[in-house]
Design an enzyme around this catalytic site. Sequence first.
Site, PDB file in Angstrom:
ATOM      1  N   TYR A 197       0.833  -1.210   0.000  1.00 21.32           N
ATOM      2  CA  TYR A 197       0.000   0.000   0.000  1.00 21.32           C
ATOM      3  C   TYR A 197       0.868   1.261   0.000  1.00 21.32           C
ATOM      4  O   TYR A 197       0.686   2.154  -0.822  1.00 21.32           O
ATOM      5  CB  TYR A 197      -0.892  -0.043   1.242  1.00 21.32           C
ATOM      6  CG  TYR A 197      -1.738   1.183   1.480  1.00 21.32           C
ATOM      7  CD1 TYR A 197      -2.960   1.339   0.826  1.00 21.32           C
ATOM      8  CD2 TYR A 197      -1.351   2.180   2.379  1.00 21.32           C
ATOM      9  CE1 TYR A 197      -3.761   2.458   1.063  1.00 21.32           C
ATOM     10  CE2 TYR A 197      -2.133   3.298   2.612  1.00 21.32           C
ATOM     11  CZ  TYR A 197      -3.338   3.429   1.956  1.00 21.32           C
ATOM     12  OH  TYR A 197      -4.123   4.542   2.183  1.00 21.32           O
ATOM     13  N   THR A 230     -13.400   5.610   7.997  1.00 22.61           N
ATOM     14  CA  THR A 230     -14.057   5.088   6.797  1.00 22.61           C
ATOM     15  C   THR A 230     -14.075   3.561   6.865  1.00 22.61           C
ATOM     16  O   THR A 230     -13.309   2.970   7.643  1.00 22.61           O
ATOM     17  CB  THR A 230     -13.300   5.516   5.526  1.00 22.61           C
ATOM     18  OG1 THR A 230     -11.995   4.938   5.574  1.00 22.61           O
ATOM     19  CG2 THR A 230     -13.188   7.022   5.385  1.00 22.61           C
TER      20      THR A 230
HETATM   21  N1  LIG Z   1      -9.437   6.883   5.578  1.00 18.65           N
HETATM   22  C1  LIG Z   1      -8.174   7.237   5.779  1.00 18.65           C
HETATM   23  O1  LIG Z   1      -7.752   7.546   6.899  1.00 18.65           O
HETATM   24  C2  LIG Z   1      -7.226   7.301   4.619  1.00 18.65           C
HETATM   25  C3  LIG Z   1      -5.908   7.681   4.876  1.00 18.65           C
HETATM   26  C4  LIG Z   1      -5.038   7.767   3.814  1.00 18.65           C
HETATM   27  C5  LIG Z   1      -5.477   7.491   2.540  1.00 18.65           C
HETATM   28  N2  LIG Z   1      -6.766   7.104   2.325  1.00 18.65           N
HETATM   29  C6  LIG Z   1      -7.163   6.810   0.937  1.00 18.65           C
HETATM   30  O2  LIG Z   1      -8.438   7.341   0.699  1.00 18.65           O
HETATM   31  C7  LIG Z   1      -9.052   6.617  -0.369  1.00 18.65           C
HETATM   32  C8  LIG Z   1     -10.481   6.302   0.006  1.00 18.65           C
HETATM   33  O3  LIG Z   1     -10.468   5.382   1.082  1.00 18.65           O
HETATM   34  P1  LIG Z   1     -11.488   5.466   2.300  1.00 18.65           P
HETATM   35  O4  LIG Z   1     -10.676   5.590   3.528  1.00 18.65           O
HETATM   36  O5  LIG Z   1     -12.550   6.444   1.995  1.00 18.65           O
HETATM   37  O6  LIG Z   1     -12.061   3.979   2.353  1.00 18.65           O
HETATM   38  P2  LIG Z   1     -13.399   3.332   1.773  1.00 18.65           P
HETATM   39  O7  LIG Z   1     -14.581   4.014   2.360  1.00 18.65           O
HETATM   40  O8  LIG Z   1     -13.287   1.883   1.971  1.00 18.65           O
HETATM   41  O9  LIG Z   1     -13.317   3.708   0.258  1.00 18.65           O
HETATM   42  C9  LIG Z   1     -12.562   3.022  -0.670  1.00 18.65           C
HETATM   43  C10 LIG Z   1     -13.376   3.015  -1.905  1.00 18.65           C
HETATM   44  O10 LIG Z   1     -12.604   2.465  -2.957  1.00 18.65           O
HETATM   45  C11 LIG Z   1     -13.430   1.536  -3.617  1.00 18.65           C
HETATM   46  N3  LIG Z   1     -12.643   0.544  -4.349  1.00 18.65           N
HETATM   47  C12 LIG Z   1     -11.758  -0.331  -3.863  1.00 18.65           C
HETATM   48  N4  LIG Z   1     -11.261  -1.068  -4.855  1.00 18.65           N
HETATM   49  C13 LIG Z   1     -11.854  -0.647  -5.990  1.00 18.65           C
HETATM   50  C14 LIG Z   1     -11.766  -1.014  -7.345  1.00 18.65           C
HETATM   51  N5  LIG Z   1     -10.979  -1.995  -7.731  1.00 18.65           N
HETATM   52  N6  LIG Z   1     -12.522  -0.354  -8.244  1.00 18.65           N
HETATM   53  C15 LIG Z   1     -13.342   0.649  -7.853  1.00 18.65           C
HETATM   54  N7  LIG Z   1     -13.489   1.030  -6.583  1.00 18.65           N
HETATM   55  C16 LIG Z   1     -12.755   0.385  -5.669  1.00 18.65           C
HETATM   56  C17 LIG Z   1     -14.259   0.907  -2.536  1.00 18.65           C
HETATM   57  O11 LIG Z   1     -15.347   0.239  -3.102  1.00 18.65           O
HETATM   58  P3  LIG Z   1     -16.127  -0.937  -2.353  1.00 18.65           P
HETATM   59  O12 LIG Z   1     -17.227  -0.262  -1.642  1.00 18.65           O
HETATM   60  O13 LIG Z   1     -16.572  -1.825  -3.465  1.00 18.65           O
HETATM   61  O14 LIG Z   1     -15.137  -1.605  -1.428  1.00 18.65           O
HETATM   62  C18 LIG Z   1     -14.621   2.144  -1.751  1.00 18.65           C
HETATM   63  O15 LIG Z   1     -15.699   2.827  -2.335  1.00 18.65           O
HETATM   64  C19 LIG Z   1      -8.186   5.395  -0.608  1.00 18.65           C
HETATM   65  O16 LIG Z   1      -7.378   5.591  -1.737  1.00 18.65           O
HETATM   66  C20 LIG Z   1      -7.334   5.340   0.650  1.00 18.65           C
HETATM   67  O17 LIG Z   1      -6.082   4.710   0.413  1.00 18.65           O
HETATM   68  C21 LIG Z   1      -7.642   7.000   3.340  1.00 18.65           C
END
Ligand SMILES: NC(=O)c1ccc[n+]([C@@H]2O[C@H](COP(=O)([O-])OP(=O)(O)OC[C@H]3O[C@@H](n4cnc5c(N)ncnc54)[C@H](OP(=O)(O)O)[C@@H]3O)[C@@H](O)[C@H]2O)c1
Length: 307
Positions: A197, A230
């Site tokens: 990651y 999230t």
């Molecule tokens: N939350 C944090 O603290 C944090 C910190 C640093 C970076 N981020 C980044 O923020 C971004 C969003 O994450 P989040 O925290 O909001 O988590 P999340 O709510 O789980 O969102 C991730 C999203 O990506 C989708 N996804 C995963 N694989 C996919 C694919 N192959 N094709 C299309 N969609 C896909 C998921 O869909 P499904 O619903 O189908 O699983 C979900 O909608 C990510 O890139 C993550 O690395 C988050």
Amino acid sequence: MGGPFDRILDRSIVFSFDRSGYTRHQRYFAPGDLQLSLAGQVALVTGASSGIGYATAQGLGRLGATVHLLSRDPARAEGALNRLRQELPEVQWASTILDVSSLAAVRRYVEASTEPIDILVHNAGILPDQRSTTAEGLESTWATNLVGPFLLTELLRPRLRPGARVIQVASGGMYTRRLSLEDRNFERRPFDGVLAYANTKRAMVVLNELWAERDPQRSYAAMHPGWADTPSVRSALPRFYRVTKSILRTPAEGADTVVWLAAEARGPSGRFWFDRSEAPTHLIPGTVEAPEVRSALWSALMADSAR
Ligand SMILES: NC(=O)c1ccc[n+]([C@@H]2O[C@H](COP(=O)([O-])OP(=O)(O)OC[C@H]3O[C@@H](n4cnc5c(N)ncnc54)[C@H](OP(=O)(O)O)[C@@H]3O)[C@@H](O)[C@H]2O)c1
């Protein structure tokens, strides 16, 4: 940003990435920055069914953009679309099922769509605990976080209007890594999801700089959202979640800088952002990649996305 006390707290990481960090940084946001209209502009948001992607879609919709949600799971996509339509009925929403890790699906999606695009947000991301591969034989983290978004951008490029904004949601986790392209599909070593990651997130930040160099007509930005509550934080990092849940940002707070960057080009193209300020790309000595690794990243992405 801010005074000496702010700088001490920012260096602590915890009191910067957490919710108190957002509250503190928010004091320096320019109030007029989001007083604009995106009416007539088209935004694509990947991974829009939950978390930061959903909040980004919501934020761009509130500013008047037409928002296309790109999500991989049909039921979650429908749920998200219904909630957004209920909350913001005046917005033009569209929803398409797209698994960004599938190169075939990315190609099909681009062939089937024709609209010019003003905003492209690469938000979909995974942090798996087990190795899996896509139909094209790529390790899933590499394919989802990087190769699929790379191909999507390259294929959509003729439709990205001049001045379009391309935003990559990276992660503070990338600070721990120097970019490595060695065995990127984890074929010759045990799988380590956190390492995979962080490496893809580091690669996104480098790719952001490469895109800016290669395409001066559009504005490229990478950002990190801090720590937001999230679904993926709960499921992929359960121990981290248990310890930090009371101090995590809301998804909207995590998405704030995405919306801010998407709404208008901010600063020079190719930069890295956190809480509406430019952020350093390296905090730890030894994480700066050699120039040849930067150009090798482009070649690797060209080769991997051609599968
Ligand atoms: N939350 C944090 O603290 C944090 C910190 C640093 C970076 N981020 C980044 O923020 C971004 C969003 O994450 P989040 O925290 O909001 O988590 P999340 O709510 O789980 O969102 C991730 C999203 O990506 C989708 N996804 C995963 N694989 C996919 C694919 N192959 N094709 C299309 N969609 C896909 C998921 O869909 P499904 O619903 O189908 O699983 C979900 O909608 C990510 O890139 C993550 O690395 C988050």
